[in-house]
Motif scaffolding. Structure first.
Motif, PDB file in Angstrom:
ATOM      1  N   UNK A 105      -3.104  12.472  31.573  1.00  0.00           N
ATOM      2  CA  UNK A 105      -3.398  11.789  32.837  1.00  0.00           C
ATOM      3  C   UNK A 105      -4.884  11.443  32.946  1.00  0.00           C
ATOM      4  N   UNK A 106      -5.798  12.358  32.534  1.00  0.00           N
ATOM      5  CA  UNK A 106      -7.216  11.998  32.657  1.00  0.00           C
ATOM      6  C   UNK A 106      -7.672  10.954  31.623  1.00  0.00           C
ATOM      7  N   UNK A 108      -6.441   7.567  30.937  1.00  0.00           N
ATOM      8  CA  UNK A 108      -5.521   6.443  31.173  1.00  0.00           C
ATOM      9  C   UNK A 108      -5.641   5.387  30.063  1.00  0.00           C
ATOM     10  N   UNK A 116      -9.255   5.491  28.200  1.00  0.00           N
ATOM     11  CA  UNK A 116     -10.547   5.710  28.842  1.00  0.00           C
ATOM     12  C   UNK A 116     -10.848   7.206  28.825  1.00  0.00           C
TER      13      UNK A 116
ATOM     14  N   UNK B  17     -12.776   1.210  35.118  1.00  0.00           N
ATOM     15  CA  UNK B  17     -11.558   1.761  35.700  1.00  0.00           C
ATOM     16  C   UNK B  17     -12.003   2.805  36.714  1.00  0.00           C
ATOM     17  N   UNK B  20     -10.393   8.734  39.393  1.00  0.00           N
ATOM     18  CA  UNK B  20      -9.490   9.202  40.446  1.00  0.00           C
ATOM     19  C   UNK B  20     -10.295   9.846  41.572  1.00  0.00           C
ATOM     20  N   UNK B 113       1.729  17.991  34.813  1.00  0.00           N
ATOM     21  CA  UNK B 113       1.032  16.928  35.519  1.00  0.00           C
ATOM     22  C   UNK B 113      -0.049  16.272  34.647  1.00  0.00           C
ATOM     23  N   UNK B 114      -0.581  17.042  33.701  1.00  0.00           N
ATOM     24  CA  UNK B 114      -1.663  16.526  32.853  1.00  0.00           C
ATOM     25  C   UNK B 114      -1.133  15.559  31.800  1.00  0.00           C
ATOM     26  N   UNK B 115       0.171  15.547  31.563  1.00  0.00           N
ATOM     27  CA  UNK B 115       0.719  14.588  30.601  1.00  0.00           C
ATOM     28  C   UNK B 115       1.951  13.914  31.182  1.00  0.00           C
ATOM     29  N   UNK B 116       1.731  12.939  32.084  1.00  0.00           N
ATOM     30  CA  UNK B 116       2.884  12.296  32.721  1.00  0.00           C
ATOM     31  C   UNK B 116       3.699  11.450  31.734  1.00  0.00           C
TER      32      UNK B 116
END
Lengths: 248, 245
Positions: A105-106, A108, A116, B17, B20, B113-116
């Protein structure tokens, strides 16, 4: 040799993405993996297609830009090797190779195989400064460093921040990267004044970015192109816990 | 004189980008949760060592085994009330198990959650084997085993002799040859516990930042897990095969 490639194609961050199959002929065993992709891209461009976007820079295994999951292994089958230093002689005619971007997720996906990785930059930033006189060059040997510490610090400092540790970790944890950076400063006298606060800030930033926690699987160190050892994570944990105890 | 340098594409601003948004709610760090798991796990390992030592008294006969069980309830009396220390220890174990499981669940959710997006190719494990990969589901299986085990040996609900029988009788009846499937279930579960410990023992030290000399550490963890597994297995097997009756 002739190969079948299944490459992750994704036109942008919002695109769903898919694996696309390419047949590629006359691959020389002397090519590096990236050169093989260069050839693919030349052919795609000639055919009027969009070339496969992938990160690369030095192509000599020291910059940490290349980042590909090759057949489910970060940087491919060679140990202690970045993708750019992987050569096609490790493959044989008729092989199928699946190429995907790092998944976390971190990290993308920007396009195709490019992700990134600025989350790593923000972890480094969270580490802050070290207190050293930055004016004139210091006297040689003015600051004694035990040989073993110098070696271990140097080993940790060889981390190129490629993100393979995150890609390989079943938890998507950035512990090996963060631990390498914490260790490389934490072992040296120059890193002592901020050792605790640095460990704490970097570990917390790692969480903040959305990386998972470490379960000591050792997958990270197994794919690390620089062979950063697992004991850096023990050192990070020790520094973090000590700092947390001190300041509550 | 002015010079205009056209660097072309190379210096054009890159579209960023957006990162978050920072979470406003402060979470417990994953490292801290792991420390909770390490410490609570250590408590449970200490318990297992004592539990195994107690179990092995079955080979010294019914009197010794039942005597030990009675002593556990009377230790410290009259300074401590009847069952005082035992209740305290049980409460400690419940807290340890709750903390261990809570941390594990939060960490597993963070990891998911860290690897959707999963990898399309099967991710090849290049490191530690089966024991490491089965920590989460193995832990769940061990939890259900513990529940059954308590119903069987502590509360006697799932035991042919029931709650009123002596601990020795309950134990012998529980692993009676006619109930061989129960023994098989225990064997599998205890092996799961052993696998859990094999990774858990050294992992706990790593999490607390105390790990040194990994080959020795991992070998010791494997050795201690094997010892505990064998120590726990020998009792039900001895009963099922008629060595203890």
């Amino acid at each position: 040799m002739n190969l079948t490639l299944k490459v992750w194609r994704q036109s942008g961050p919002d695109d769903e993405g898919r694996l696309v199959r390419y047949e590629i002929e006359d691959v020389s065993p002397d090519m590096s993996f990236l050169e093989m992709l260069d050839v693919l891209n030349e052919r795609l461009i000639l055919a009027g297609d969009d070339p496969v976007a992938f990160d690369h820079d030095c192509r000599e295994g020291i910059c940490g830009m290349c980042s590909m999951m090759i057949d489910g292994v970060a940087h491919g089958p060679q140990k202690n090797t970045t993708t750019c230093q992987l050569h096609m002689r490790h493959y044989k005619d008729g092989d199928t190779i699946v190429i995907e971007p790092w998944r976390a997720r971190p990290f993308p996906v920007v396009k195709d195989l490019v992700v990134d990785r600025s989350a790593f930059d923000r972890i480094i930033q969270a580490g802050g400064f070290i207190s050293v006189p930055a004016g004139s060059a210091p006297d040689a040997h003015a600051m004694p460093v035990p040989k073993v510490d110098a070696d271990d610090a140097f080993d940790a400092a060889t981390c190129i921040g490629c993100g393979a540790c995150v890609a390989a970790c079943p938890n998507g944890s950035a512990s090996l990267f963060t631990a390498a950076k914490i260790t490389h400063l934490g072992l040296l006298p120059q890193g002592q004044p901020e050792r605790g606060s640095r460990a704490r800030a970097m570990v917390e930033q790692m969480d903040e970015e959305g990386f998972g926690g470490c379960t000591n699987t050792g997958e990270c160190t197994a794919v690390c192109p620089k062979g950063i050892p697992l004991d850096t994570i023990a050192r990070m944990n020790a520094d973090y816990l000590r700092a947390s105890r001190k300041s509550g | 004189m002015t010079a205009t340098i056209d660097r072309g594409k190379a210096t054009e601003p890159v579209t960023q980008i957006p990162s978050r948004p920072r979470r406003s709610r402060r979470r417990v760090s994953s490292n801290s949760l792991k420390a909770v798991m390490a410490v609570s796990g250590a408590v449970l390992v200490l318990f297992l060592v004592l539990h195994m030592a107690g179990n092995l008294k079955i080979f010294a006969g019914a009197e010794s085994f039942n005597g030990y069980a009675a002593w556990l309830r009377e230790v410290g009396y009259p300074l401590l009330p009847h069952r005082g220390l035992l209740t305290l220890l049980e409460a400690g174990l419940v807290v340890a198990i709750a903390a261990h499981m809570y941390s594990a669940i939060v960490l597993a959710r963070r990891a998911a959650n860290a690897r959707p997006v999963k990898y399309a190719a099967k991710v090849k494990s290049r490191a530690d084997g089966y024991a490491t990969r089965t920590m989460r589901w193995g832990g769940v299986i061990v939890f259900f085993f513990v529940i059954y085990h308590l119903l069987d040996m502590t509360f006697g609900v799932a035991n042919p002799e029931g709650h009123e029988a002596t601990p020795f009788d309950r134990m012998v009846a529980g692993f009676d040859p006619s109930r061989w499937y129960i023994t098989v279930f225990y064997v599998i579960s205890v092996v799961m516990v052993g696998l859990h410990l094999r990774h858990g023992l050294w992992s706990a030290l790593q999490t607390l930042g105390l790990a040194r000399r990994y080959p020795v550490l991992k070998a010791s963890a494997a050795g201690l897990s094997a010892l505990l597994t064998l120590g726990f297995l020998v009792v039900p097997l001895a009963i099922t095969f008629g060595v203890v009756r």
